[in-house]
Design a protein around this motif. Structure first.
Motif, PDB file in Angstrom:
ATOM      1  N   LYS A 258       0.912  -1.507  -0.046  1.00 10.20           N
ATOM      2  CA  LYS A 258      -0.106  -0.026  -0.114  1.00 10.20           C
ATOM      3  C   LYS A 258       0.842   1.198   0.024  1.00 10.20           C
ATOM      4  CE  LYS A 258      -3.730   2.141   2.773  1.00 10.20           C
ATOM      5  NZ  LYS A 258      -4.948   2.098   1.938  1.00 10.20           N
ATOM      6  N   GLY A 259       0.907   1.930  -1.196  1.00  5.67           N
ATOM      7  CA  GLY A 259       1.782   3.072  -1.407  1.00  5.67           C
ATOM      8  C   GLY A 259       3.172   2.818  -1.387  1.00  5.67           C
ATOM      9  N   SER A 260       3.546   1.710  -1.807  1.00  7.24           N
ATOM     10  CA  SER A 260       4.965   1.390  -1.788  1.00  7.24           C
ATOM     11  C   SER A 260       5.339   0.254  -2.583  1.00  7.24           C
ATOM     12  CB  SER A 260       5.558   1.194  -0.470  1.00  7.24           C
ATOM     13  OG  SER A 260       7.245   1.396  -0.574  1.00  7.24           O
ATOM     14  N   ILE A 261       6.653  -0.060  -2.800  1.00  7.01           N
ATOM     15  CA  ILE A 261       6.972  -1.434  -3.425  1.00  7.01           C
ATOM     16  C   ILE A 261       8.109  -1.872  -2.662  1.00  7.01           C
ATOM     17  CG2 ILE A 261       6.142  -0.654  -5.936  1.00  7.01           C
ATOM     18  CD1 ILE A 261       9.235  -0.209  -6.382  1.00  7.01           C
ATOM     19  N   GLY A 262       8.639  -3.020  -3.126  1.00  7.24           N
ATOM     20  CA  GLY A 262       9.449  -3.845  -2.096  1.00  7.24           C
ATOM     21  C   GLY A 262      10.801  -3.356  -2.529  1.00  7.24           C
ATOM     22  N   ARG A 263      11.671  -3.349  -1.633  1.00  6.55           N
ATOM     23  CA  ARG A 263      13.238  -2.869  -1.645  1.00  6.55           C
ATOM     24  C   ARG A 263      13.751  -3.802  -2.828  1.00  6.55           C
ATOM     25  NH1 ARG A 263      16.128  -4.209   4.013  1.00  6.55           N
ATOM     26  NH2 ARG A 263      17.906  -3.407   2.525  1.00  6.55           N
ATOM     27  N   THR A 264      14.655  -3.183  -3.596  1.00  3.70           N
ATOM     28  CA  THR A 264      15.469  -3.781  -4.354  1.00  3.70           C
ATOM     29  C   THR A 264      17.051  -3.868  -4.331  1.00  3.70           C
ATOM     30  OG1 THR A 264      15.339  -1.861  -5.758  1.00  3.70           O
ATOM     31  CG2 THR A 264      13.522  -3.612  -6.160  1.00  3.70           C
TER      32      THR A 264
ATOM     33  N   ILE B 164       9.489  -2.981 -11.232  1.00  5.78           N
ATOM     34  CA  ILE B 164       8.721  -1.751 -11.752  1.00  5.78           C
ATOM     35  C   ILE B 164       7.833  -2.594 -13.120  1.00  5.78           C
ATOM     36  CG2 ILE B 164       8.358   0.121 -13.013  1.00  5.78           C
ATOM     37  CD1 ILE B 164       9.318   0.820 -10.347  1.00  5.78           C
ATOM     38  N   GLN B 165       8.724  -3.274 -13.933  1.00  2.00           N
ATOM     39  CA  GLN B 165       8.031  -3.875 -15.040  1.00  2.00           C
ATOM     40  C   GLN B 165       6.946  -4.929 -14.967  1.00  2.00           C
ATOM     41  OE1 GLN B 165       7.961  -2.176 -17.991  1.00  2.00           O
ATOM     42  NE2 GLN B 165       9.242  -0.624 -17.024  1.00  2.00           N
ATOM     43  N   ALA B 166       7.394  -5.846 -13.824  1.00  3.36           N
ATOM     44  CA  ALA B 166       6.790  -7.094 -13.297  1.00  3.36           C
ATOM     45  C   ALA B 166       5.539  -6.439 -12.557  1.00  3.36           C
ATOM     46  CB  ALA B 166       7.420  -7.739 -12.401  1.00  3.36           C
ATOM     47  N   ILE B 167       5.446  -5.621 -11.715  1.00  7.96           N
ATOM     48  CA  ILE B 167       4.088  -4.849 -11.265  1.00  7.96           C
ATOM     49  C   ILE B 167       3.428  -4.549 -12.324  1.00  7.96           C
ATOM     50  CG2 ILE B 167       3.024  -3.333  -9.752  1.00  7.96           C
ATOM     51  CD1 ILE B 167       5.910  -3.584  -8.156  1.00  7.96           C
ATOM     52  N   LYS B 168       3.673  -3.648 -13.196  1.00 10.55           N
ATOM     53  CA  LYS B 168       2.900  -3.345 -14.491  1.00 10.55           C
ATOM     54  C   LYS B 168       2.379  -4.163 -15.458  1.00 10.55           C
ATOM     55  CE  LYS B 168       3.708   0.907 -15.536  1.00 10.55           C
ATOM     56  NZ  LYS B 168       4.085   2.610 -15.700  1.00 10.55           N
ATOM     57  N   ASN B 169       3.205  -5.147 -15.599  1.00  9.64           N
ATOM     58  CA  ASN B 169       2.813  -6.053 -16.597  1.00  9.64           C
ATOM     59  C   ASN B 169       2.121  -7.380 -16.096  1.00  9.64           C
ATOM     60  OD1 ASN B 169       3.981  -4.481 -18.424  1.00  9.64           O
ATOM     61  ND2 ASN B 169       6.061  -5.707 -18.403  1.00  9.64           N
ATOM     62  N   LYS B 170       2.345  -7.720 -14.646  1.00  2.76           N
ATOM     63  CA  LYS B 170       1.810  -8.896 -14.059  1.00  2.76           C
ATOM     64  C   LYS B 170       0.692  -8.534 -13.278  1.00  2.76           C
ATOM     65  CE  LYS B 170       4.812 -11.861 -16.060  1.00  2.76           C
ATOM     66  NZ  LYS B 170       5.860 -12.498 -15.157  1.00  2.76           N
ATOM     67  N   LEU B 171       0.642  -7.619 -12.399  1.00  2.00           N
ATOM     68  CA  LEU B 171      -0.344  -7.213 -11.293  1.00  2.00           C
ATOM     69  C   LEU B 171      -1.387  -6.329 -11.963  1.00  2.00           C
ATOM     70  CD1 LEU B 171       2.072  -7.463  -8.395  1.00  2.00           C
ATOM     71  CD2 LEU B 171       0.793  -9.262  -9.251  1.00  2.00           C
ATOM     72  N   PHE B 172      -0.923  -5.217 -12.478  1.00  2.00           N
ATOM     73  CA  PHE B 172      -1.701  -4.419 -13.019  1.00  2.00           C
ATOM     74  C   PHE B 172      -2.704  -4.626 -13.992  1.00  2.00           C
ATOM     75  CE2 PHE B 172       0.509  -0.263 -11.025  1.00  2.00           C
ATOM     76  CZ  PHE B 172       0.195  -0.607  -9.926  1.00  2.00           C
ATOM     77  N   VAL B 173      -2.595  -5.592 -14.628  1.00  2.00           N
ATOM     78  CA  VAL B 173      -3.435  -6.321 -15.438  1.00  2.00           C
ATOM     79  C   VAL B 173      -4.664  -6.997 -14.849  1.00  2.00           C
ATOM     80  CG1 VAL B 173      -1.731  -6.625 -17.496  1.00  2.00           C
ATOM     81  CG2 VAL B 173      -2.081  -8.525 -15.916  1.00  2.00           C
TER      82      VAL B 173
ATOM     83  N   LYS C 255      -2.900   1.296  -8.756  1.00  2.00           N
ATOM     84  CA  LYS C 255      -2.831   2.009 -10.136  1.00  2.00           C
ATOM     85  C   LYS C 255      -2.692   3.216  -9.937  1.00  2.00           C
ATOM     86  CE  LYS C 255      -4.522  -1.112 -13.738  1.00  2.00           C
ATOM     87  NZ  LYS C 255      -5.616  -1.704 -14.229  1.00  2.00           N
ATOM     88  N   LYS C 256      -3.762   4.073  -9.240  1.00  2.00           N
ATOM     89  CA  LYS C 256      -4.007   5.506  -9.098  1.00  2.00           C
ATOM     90  C   LYS C 256      -2.994   6.227  -8.284  1.00  2.00           C
ATOM     91  CE  LYS C 256      -8.814   6.308  -9.441  1.00  2.00           C
ATOM     92  NZ  LYS C 256      -9.686   5.194  -8.881  1.00  2.00           N
ATOM     93  N   THR C 257      -2.599   5.580  -7.388  1.00  2.00           N
ATOM     94  CA  THR C 257      -1.828   6.424  -6.078  1.00  2.00           C
ATOM     95  C   THR C 257      -0.588   5.901  -5.712  1.00  2.00           C
ATOM     96  OG1 THR C 257      -2.649   5.168  -4.363  1.00  2.00           O
ATOM     97  CG2 THR C 257      -4.300   6.993  -4.997  1.00  2.00           C
ATOM     98  N   ASN C 258       0.060   4.960  -6.178  1.00  2.00           N
ATOM     99  CA  ASN C 258       1.378   4.503  -6.004  1.00  2.00           C
ATOM    100  C   ASN C 258       2.480   5.463  -6.420  1.00  2.00           C
ATOM    101  OD1 ASN C 258       3.914   2.592  -5.974  1.00  2.00           O
ATOM    102  ND2 ASN C 258       2.646   1.465  -4.785  1.00  2.00           N
ATOM    103  N   PRO C 259       3.182   5.839  -5.527  1.00  2.00           N
ATOM    104  CA  PRO C 259       4.346   6.790  -6.049  1.00  2.00           C
ATOM    105  C   PRO C 259       5.344   6.205  -6.773  1.00  2.00           C
ATOM    106  CG  PRO C 259       4.416   6.456  -3.431  1.00  2.00           C
ATOM    107  CD  PRO C 259       3.212   5.653  -4.217  1.00  2.00           C
ATOM    108  N   PHE C 260       5.412   4.850  -6.738  1.00  2.00           N
ATOM    109  CA  PHE C 260       6.653   4.188  -7.614  1.00  2.00           C
ATOM    110  C   PHE C 260       5.993   3.713  -8.833  1.00  2.00           C
ATOM    111  CE2 PHE C 260       7.719   4.331  -3.020  1.00  2.00           C
ATOM    112  CZ  PHE C 260       8.954   4.668  -3.094  1.00  2.00           C
TER     113      PHE C 260
ATOM    114  N   GLU D  20      -0.239   5.775 -11.717  1.00  2.00           N
ATOM    115  CA  GLU D  20      -0.251   6.666 -12.902  1.00  2.00           C
ATOM    116  C   GLU D  20       0.479   7.873 -12.907  1.00  2.00           C
ATOM    117  OE1 GLU D  20      -5.022   8.257 -12.246  1.00  2.00           O
ATOM    118  OE2 GLU D  20      -4.538   6.114 -13.156  1.00  2.00           O
ATOM    119  N   ASN D  21       0.613   8.729 -11.843  1.00  2.00           N
ATOM    120  CA  ASN D  21       1.424   9.813 -11.631  1.00  2.00           C
ATOM    121  C   ASN D  21       3.011   9.502 -11.377  1.00  2.00           C
ATOM    122  OD1 ASN D  21      -0.747  11.505 -12.215  1.00  2.00           O
ATOM    123  ND2 ASN D  21      -1.566  11.289 -10.130  1.00  2.00           N
ATOM    124  N   SER D  22       3.447   8.350 -11.622  1.00  2.05           N
ATOM    125  CA  SER D  22       4.671   8.139 -11.068  1.00  2.05           C
ATOM    126  C   SER D  22       5.958   8.322 -12.108  1.00  2.05           C
ATOM    127  CB  SER D  22       4.999   6.735 -10.494  1.00  2.05           C
ATOM    128  OG  SER D  22       4.675   5.744 -11.757  1.00  2.05           O
ATOM    129  N   GLY D  23       5.329   8.618 -13.302  1.00  2.00           N
ATOM    130  CA  GLY D  23       6.488   8.419 -14.344  1.00  2.00           C
ATOM    131  C   GLY D  23       6.931   7.392 -15.018  1.00  2.00           C
TER     132      GLY D  23
END
Ligand SMILES: [Zn+2]
Ligand SMILES: [Zn+2]
Length: 217
Positions: A158-164, A175-184, A205-210, A213-216
């Protein structure tokens, strides 16, 4: 109907999950229990509900998610499943556990390596295994479509992603895995993460800063 019970264990405040249904069969996912009272809390819940654990599953094998692996395997005599890429991650735990204050840590070994797209069956339910690397190389997320929930491990919070910055971690891969595997997945899907409170795919999808949609990204 799928039921979910969460516990928060060990100094890392790791979320351990028990999934079960009307048949009484249960999965134990990421048992972080280490202290006697933590193991007791898990054991008592399963006994009180009359559940029969059938599999032990790890989303990934960082220390906070596997401290209770040996206890669960030995108590219920059930197989341990995780992704093959987590093998070196799990083998490393024994060498650094004492430095983190876990001198009683016991090793555990896989009985089965999970492949992406595999289904984990228990009772009248099943979970789809989705490979979401980046936080760790063989990190999996487990999705139950009828209940619209997933066990997210340390990929998306919630509001973050795992450390890398740990061995095998890679920021852009995550980043790519979250977008391509979870955000679908559908917006309504509730994510039960490895740390902190649950969230939904739509909210992140709306608010996560990493990755939102506004994360860049
Ligand atoms: Zn982790
Ligand atoms: Zn963790």
């Amino acid at each position: 109907m799928l039921q979910i019970k969460s516990f928060t264990f060990n100094p890392f405040a790791e979320n351990t999950y028990v999934l079960y249904d009307e048949t009484g069969e249960a999965l134990i996912i990421d048992p972080g229990c280490y202290e006697k009272q933590e193991k007791g809390a898990l054991f008592d819940f399963i006994a009180d509900k009359g559940l029969q654990p059938v599999k032990l599953i790890n989303t990934h094998c960082h220390i906070d998610h596997v401290l209770g692996n040996a206890f669960v395997k030995n108590t219920y005599d059930i197989p341990l499943w995780y992704h093959k890429e987590e093998e070196p991650i799990l083998r490393a735990v024994g060498s650094y556990a004492p430095n983190y204050g876990f001198a009683q840590y016991q090793e555990s070994k896989a009985d089965h390596y999970i492949k992406e797209g595999e289904w984990i069956k228990f009772g009248n339910n099943q979970l789809l295994c989705i490979w979401v690397p980046g936080h760790s190389p063989g990190h999996l997320v487990f999705y139950n479509e009828p209940s619209q929930l997933c066990i997210g491990g340390d990929a998306l919070f919630k509001g973050s992603i795992g450390r890398t910055d740990l061995p095998g971690g890679h920021h852009e891969t995550l980043i790519q895995a979250i977008k391509n595997k979870l955000f679908v997945l559908p917006d309504e899907v509730i994510v039960y993460p490895g740390h902190g409170p649950e969230t939904s795919i739509g909210e992140e999808k709306k608010t996560n800063p990493f990755v939102g949609e506004n994360s860049g990204n």
